[in-house]
Design an enzyme around this catalytic site. Sequence first.
Site, PDB file in Angstrom:
ATOM      1  N   ALA A   1       0.835  -1.208   0.000  1.00 29.10           N
ATOM      2  CA  ALA A   1       0.000   0.000   0.000  1.00 29.10           C
ATOM      3  C   ALA A   1       0.865   1.251   0.000  1.00 29.10           C
ATOM      4  O   ALA A   1       0.629   2.195   0.751  1.00 29.10           O
ATOM      5  CB  ALA A   1      -0.928  -0.005   1.214  1.00 29.10           C
TER       6      ALA A   1
ATOM      7  N   TYR B   1       3.660   3.979  -2.461  1.00 26.50           N
ATOM      8  CA  TYR B   1       3.588   5.036  -3.461  1.00 26.50           C
ATOM      9  C   TYR B   1       3.085   4.550  -4.815  1.00 26.50           C
ATOM     10  O   TYR B   1       2.547   5.328  -5.598  1.00 26.50           O
ATOM     11  CB  TYR B   1       4.965   5.685  -3.640  1.00 26.50           C
ATOM     12  N   VAL B   2       3.271   3.272  -5.116  1.00 24.19           N
ATOM     13  CA  VAL B   2       2.782   2.723  -6.371  1.00 24.19           C
ATOM     14  C   VAL B   2       1.422   2.062  -6.182  1.00 24.19           C
ATOM     15  O   VAL B   2       0.455   2.369  -6.896  1.00 24.19           O
ATOM     16  CB  VAL B   2       3.787   1.714  -6.968  1.00 24.19           C
TER      17      VAL B   2
ATOM     18  N   PHE C   1       5.063   3.513 -14.766  1.00 23.30           N
ATOM     19  CA  PHE C   1       5.842   4.620 -15.311  1.00 23.30           C
ATOM     20  C   PHE C   1       5.289   5.926 -14.745  1.00 23.30           C
ATOM     21  O   PHE C   1       4.852   6.812 -15.472  1.00 23.30           O
ATOM     22  CB  PHE C   1       5.773   4.622 -16.836  1.00 23.30           C
TER      23      PHE C   1
ATOM     24  N   ALA D   1      14.033   3.022 -19.146  1.00 26.09           N
ATOM     25  CA  ALA D   1      13.337   4.307 -19.145  1.00 26.09           C
ATOM     26  C   ALA D   1      13.879   5.215 -18.042  1.00 26.09           C
ATOM     27  O   ALA D   1      14.179   6.398 -18.278  1.00 26.09           O
ATOM     28  CB  ALA D   1      11.831   4.096 -18.966  1.00 26.09           C
TER      29      ALA D   1
ATOM     30  N   ALA E   1      16.773   4.947 -16.517  1.00 26.58           N
ATOM     31  CA  ALA E   1      18.183   5.246 -16.778  1.00 26.58           C
ATOM     32  C   ALA E   1      18.311   6.406 -17.769  1.00 26.58           C
ATOM     33  O   ALA E   1      19.133   7.312 -17.591  1.00 26.58           O
ATOM     34  CB  ALA E   1      18.894   4.003 -17.318  1.00 26.58           C
TER      35      ALA E   1
ATOM     36  N   LEU F   1      16.086   8.815 -18.322  1.00 20.16           N
ATOM     37  CA  LEU F   1      15.642  10.053 -17.688  1.00 20.16           C
ATOM     38  C   LEU F   1      16.694  10.590 -16.718  1.00 20.16           C
ATOM     39  O   LEU F   1      16.965  11.792 -16.680  1.00 20.16           O
ATOM     40  CB  LEU F   1      14.313   9.818 -16.968  1.00 20.16           C
TER      41      LEU F   1
ATOM     42  N   CYS G   1      13.353   5.475  -7.486  1.00 15.73           N
ATOM     43  CA  CYS G   1      13.658   4.624  -8.645  1.00 15.73           C
ATOM     44  C   CYS G   1      14.956   4.932  -9.378  1.00 15.73           C
ATOM     45  O   CYS G   1      15.679   4.013  -9.765  1.00 15.73           O
ATOM     46  CB  CYS G   1      12.498   4.692  -9.637  1.00 15.73           C
TER      47      CYS G   1
ATOM     48  N   LYS H   1      11.175  16.200  -4.757  1.00 18.70           N
ATOM     49  CA  LYS H   1      10.592  17.068  -5.766  1.00 18.70           C
ATOM     50  C   LYS H   1       9.274  17.597  -5.209  1.00 18.70           C
ATOM     51  O   LYS H   1       8.788  17.140  -4.179  1.00 18.70           O
ATOM     52  CB  LYS H   1      10.358  16.316  -7.083  1.00 18.70           C
TER      53      LYS H   1
END
Length: 472
Positions: free
Chosen positions: A15, A17-18, A170, A227, A229, A231, A280, A343
């Site tokens: 349960a 963040y994803v 993603f 993906a 890597a 970014l 990530c 962020k």
Amino acid sequence: MKNKADLKKITCLGAGYVGGPTMAVMADRCNSIEITIVDLNQSKVDLWNSEDLSNLPVFEPGLASIIKKVRGKNLFFSSDIQKAISEADIIFISVNTPTKTSGYGAGFASDLKWVESSARTIANFATGHTIVVEKSTVPVKTAEVIKTILNYNQNYDAKKSFSILSNPEFLAEGTAINDLENPDRVLIGGNDSDAIESLSLIYEHWVSKEKIIKTNLWSSELSKLAANAFLAQRISSINAIGAICESTGANVREVKLAIGSDKRIGERFLNAGPGFGGSCFQKDLLNMVYLSKYYGLNEVANYWEQVLILNNWQKSRISKLVVDKLFGTLNGKKIAILGFAFKANTNDTRESSAIKITKELLTEGAEIVIHDPKVTKDQIKKDLEKNEGKDPKQKESNSFWWFSKDYEEIFKNSDAIIILTEWEEYKTLNWKFYTNLMRKPSWIFDSRSIVNPKEMKNLGIKLWRIGDGTLD
């Protein structure tokens, strides 16, 4: 196997963040499907079930309103893992996969203990045919671990059978709900075409077929790592350019505009900053390095490792710059940190640049006051692990930190303000009023390009802005 249209119950293990946001959006878009999110952490489950929607374990813009809409109708949070697994047609594994801290592969490989534990729990309690979906960010070939555990148990119970799929997320924290509701693509990897089609039909409730990409298991797993890597590489690249700008008199925002206008490059992920964080990017880069070395691709490993080296250097160079600008010492000086999340629009501090920078400034003897709109004092305490308090007489060393929501308290007698997270409220602060409370000479270190250089100059404030070589 059940008819694809008969799949009515989904269980998500994890349960966090994803799992939380993903299942909330899925429940909102698939009213006929009952979704249960389970977690071993009862306090986390209680927060998800709390009437106080402002105190959910995960902060994402738009998430609370979706939870209010679907919770108790077709979305449920529980710690009864056995019941949820036994009733599920599809089970998503959305558990933590941290980097190993000891043993073989320490510092690079992912610790898959929670994935393995999930597979064993599913093997014990699943009934009939169950589709098991990797949702966690995992190294390539993790599906093989899950498949081996499930198949072994399947051989001993003819009533059980499993299909394994990879369906990586993603999501960008801070925009996760929009990313889920309007995805660039949905990736489903597997070898069982019926299982792939079953999962695809769920997403087709709100995602067009053209956006659903179907691959084999290994391509799906690698695509997620690749993906992130790519970014992360863009962030390290623009930060490297920003450092050159500061030395040459160029401005990284102007360079970004010039190169981002090239359609082959684009403008996304070209904002210079204090370095990437989150759950990530670093972990997936380390996995890429480990995977490359495992297969003897040392030059490839060195390439991806350099992205990480640059990112760590970026954080440390900001710390060093603060010390240099404040006459080479922070002893007896008050430094204010604005922003502790990695962020804006998230309360996630994992791998946040603020952690490393704050720790380094504490070693220099600084007195640090920290502000963040969403990160709690308790979370900051866990991340820093030392020197909390306001009274230097009560501390073993001269350096200490405390947390405050009061801007006047934060700015009063501060020698420097360091902006590390691009929260919207920082852009609209009454800088004229607050900077007048600071001790002179006063410094603003703007790692997010938030403040107006002309305004700071008119206020008599010394300014360092990331990637800006035009400042005095």
